[in-house]
Write an enzyme that holds these catalytic residues in place. Structure first.
Site, short mmCIF file in Angstrom:
data_model
loop_
_atom_site.label_atom_id
_atom_site.label_comp_id
_atom_site.label_asym_id
_atom_site.label_seq_id
_atom_site.Cartn_x
_atom_site.Cartn_y
_atom_site.Cartn_z
N LYS A 37 5.50 49.29 52.92
CA LYS A 37 4.99 50.44 52.83
C LYS A 37 6.44 52.13 52.98
CE LYS A 37 1.33 53.21 52.68
NZ LYS A 37 0.02 53.61 53.72
N LYS B 263 -5.12 51.90 65.79
CA LYS B 263 -4.51 53.23 66.52
C LYS B 263 -4.67 52.53 68.09
CE LYS B 263 -3.66 56.47 63.43
NZ LYS B 263 -3.96 57.38 62.86
N LYS C 294 7.43 57.49 56.22
CA LYS C 294 8.06 58.64 56.48
C LYS C 294 8.88 58.57 58.10
CE LYS C 294 3.72 59.82 59.55
NZ LYS C 294 2.75 59.70 58.39
P1 AMP Z 1 0.65 59.57 55.34
O1 AMP Z 1 1.83 60.43 55.86
O2 AMP Z 1 0.59 57.61 55.66
O3 AMP Z 1 -0.47 59.76 56.18
O4 AMP Z 1 -0.41 59.23 54.46
C1 AMP Z 1 -0.55 60.46 53.98
C2 AMP Z 1 -1.10 60.57 52.34
O5 AMP Z 1 -0.14 59.66 51.06
C3 AMP Z 1 -2.00 59.39 51.18
O6 AMP Z 1 -2.87 59.78 51.10
C4 AMP Z 1 -1.31 58.38 51.62
O7 AMP Z 1 -2.34 57.58 50.66
C5 AMP Z 1 -0.57 58.65 51.21
N1 AMP Z 1 0.81 57.52 50.84
C6 AMP Z 1 1.47 57.20 52.00
N2 AMP Z 1 2.69 56.56 51.80
C7 AMP Z 1 2.45 55.36 50.43
C8 AMP Z 1 2.68 54.44 49.79
N3 AMP Z 1 4.15 54.10 49.88
N4 AMP Z 1 2.83 54.39 48.92
C9 AMP Z 1 1.42 55.46 48.36
N5 AMP Z 1 0.84 56.26 48.63
C10 AMP Z 1 1.30 56.37 50.33
#
Ligand code: AMP
Ligand code: TRP
Length: 330
Positions: free
Chosen positions: A194, A111, A197
């Site tokens: 992946k 980061k 968002k």
């Molecule tokens: P984030 O929005 O990236 O902070 O992720 C929030 C939670 O969702 C974390 O526990 C991530 O591991 C899970 N997560 C986010 N994107 C994915 C994805 N494409 N597949 C599986 N888990 C995800």
């Protein structure tokens, strides 16, 4: 009962990856463990935040957790900044964390990038706050994704350093709970990226608030390859593998079984089945989420109740920390 603690950042656009990779697991654990789930707004501010968006995103994530089936009576759901003990314990734990340990954290290195000198202290200290989150409740099990494993190991080290410094066994060493591999949901536009968002195209992701028509359209437009018939080969056919994995996760079935049932089926027919399944499983969640989001007063009430219950545990543990350390309670 074993105490579970986990945190999620208040970022908008909750999507299928968040649901299948994290939220669904949290729901599954709520009756088996004493669960505390925290919307980590103090972690979110380690990068710039728009105030109105931060508030809205905190409510959106809370609505997502509730809509997915978390019961706010069974578990504790609250936002981190409402319980001041997190920041207080983080400060104390800063005083037991050598810089050398923080310098090893790969998330900070990623980061902060090349502009290390301009990186903020809060971003650097992020893992200490995470340790405080967990230790404040004496949680022993922490469900996290692979990417957070290193932070959890640091939490164990910090707990150990505190215990050794005062020759006490006060903080239990928390264990990670890593969920199965089938939980990496990939983009609908690129099977090697992946689902995220921040993807520029909304067609790359299934949002938890998408209605049935949008869901069906996104699945219909999902990228495929030109081979006839489905097969499961993540290396060579990542898009087909992703659609099959999503189907399996939504159906709650092993992916091998779903693959066996659909090998050779054409993409168009399979997408139709997947759209029906997605509508049936995610539809009620989306509906509930829209209802909840229309009632911010209710959401805030859930968070206030959760914060009160969290505070009771946090205050008792912090009082003990102060006593152990000789911090005078005047
Ligand atoms: P984030 O929005 O990236 O902070 O992720 C929030 C939670 O969702 C974390 O526990 C991530 O591991 C899970 N997560 C986010 N994107 C994915 C994805 N494409 N597949 C599986 N888990 C995800
Ligand atoms: N850092 C975690 C993430 O980005 C969120 C988090 C904060 C957390 N505090 C926590 C997770 C405590 C587990 C336990 O996903």
């Amino acid at each position: 009962m074993k105490r579970v603690f986990s945190g999620v950042q208040p970022t908008g656009n909750l999507h299928l990856g968040n649901y299948l990779g994290a939220i669904k697991n949290w729901v599954a654990m709520q009756r088996e463990y004493d669960c505390i789930y925290c919307i980590v707004d103090l972690h979110a501010i380690t990068v710039p935040q728009d105030p109105a968006e931060l508030t809205a995103n905190t409510r959106e994530v809370t609505a997502g957790l509730l809509a997915a089936g978390l019961d706010p009576k069974t578990c504790i759901i609250f936002n981190q900044s409402s319980v001041t003990g997190h920041a207080e314990l983080a400060w104390i734990l800063n005083c037991f964390t050598p810089l050398g340990w923080l310098n090893r954290m790969t998330q900070f290195k990623e980061k902060a990038g090349k502009r290390r000198e301009n990186a903020l202290l809060g971003l650097y200290a992020y893992p200490v706050l995470m340790a405080a989150d967990i230790l404040l409740y004496h949680a022993s099990a922490v469900p996290v994704g692979e990417d957070q494993k290193q932070h959890l190991e640091l939490s164990r080290d910090i707990a150990g350093a505190f215990n050794r410094a005062y020759d006490v066994a006060f903080f239990p060493l928390p264990e990670p709970m890593i969920f199965g591999a089938a939980t990496r949901v990939m983009s609908l536009r690129d099977g090697r990226a992946k689902m995220s968002k921040s993807d520029g195209s909304d067609y790359a992701r299934i949002n938890l608030t998408d209605d049935a028509d949008t869901l069906a359209l996104k699945i219909k437009r999902a990228k495929t390859d030109s081979e006839p018939g489905l097969s499961f080969d993540p290396e060579r056919r990542p898009e087909a593998a992703n659609l099959l994995s999503i189907y399996a996760a939504l159906a709650g079935e092993p992916v091998e079984r779903i693959v066996a049932e659909h090998t050779g089926m054409g993409f168009a027919a399979f997408k139709g089945k997947l759209a029906d399944l997605a509508t049936a499983t995610l539809g009620p969640i989306a509906q509930r989420m829209r209802e909840l989001q229309a009632d911010p007063g209710y959401i805030d009430g859930v968070l206030a109740d959760g914060a009160e219950r969290a505070r009771a545990i946090a205050d008792a543990n912090l009082a003990e920390v102060r006593r152990i350390m000789g911090l005078l309670d005047a």
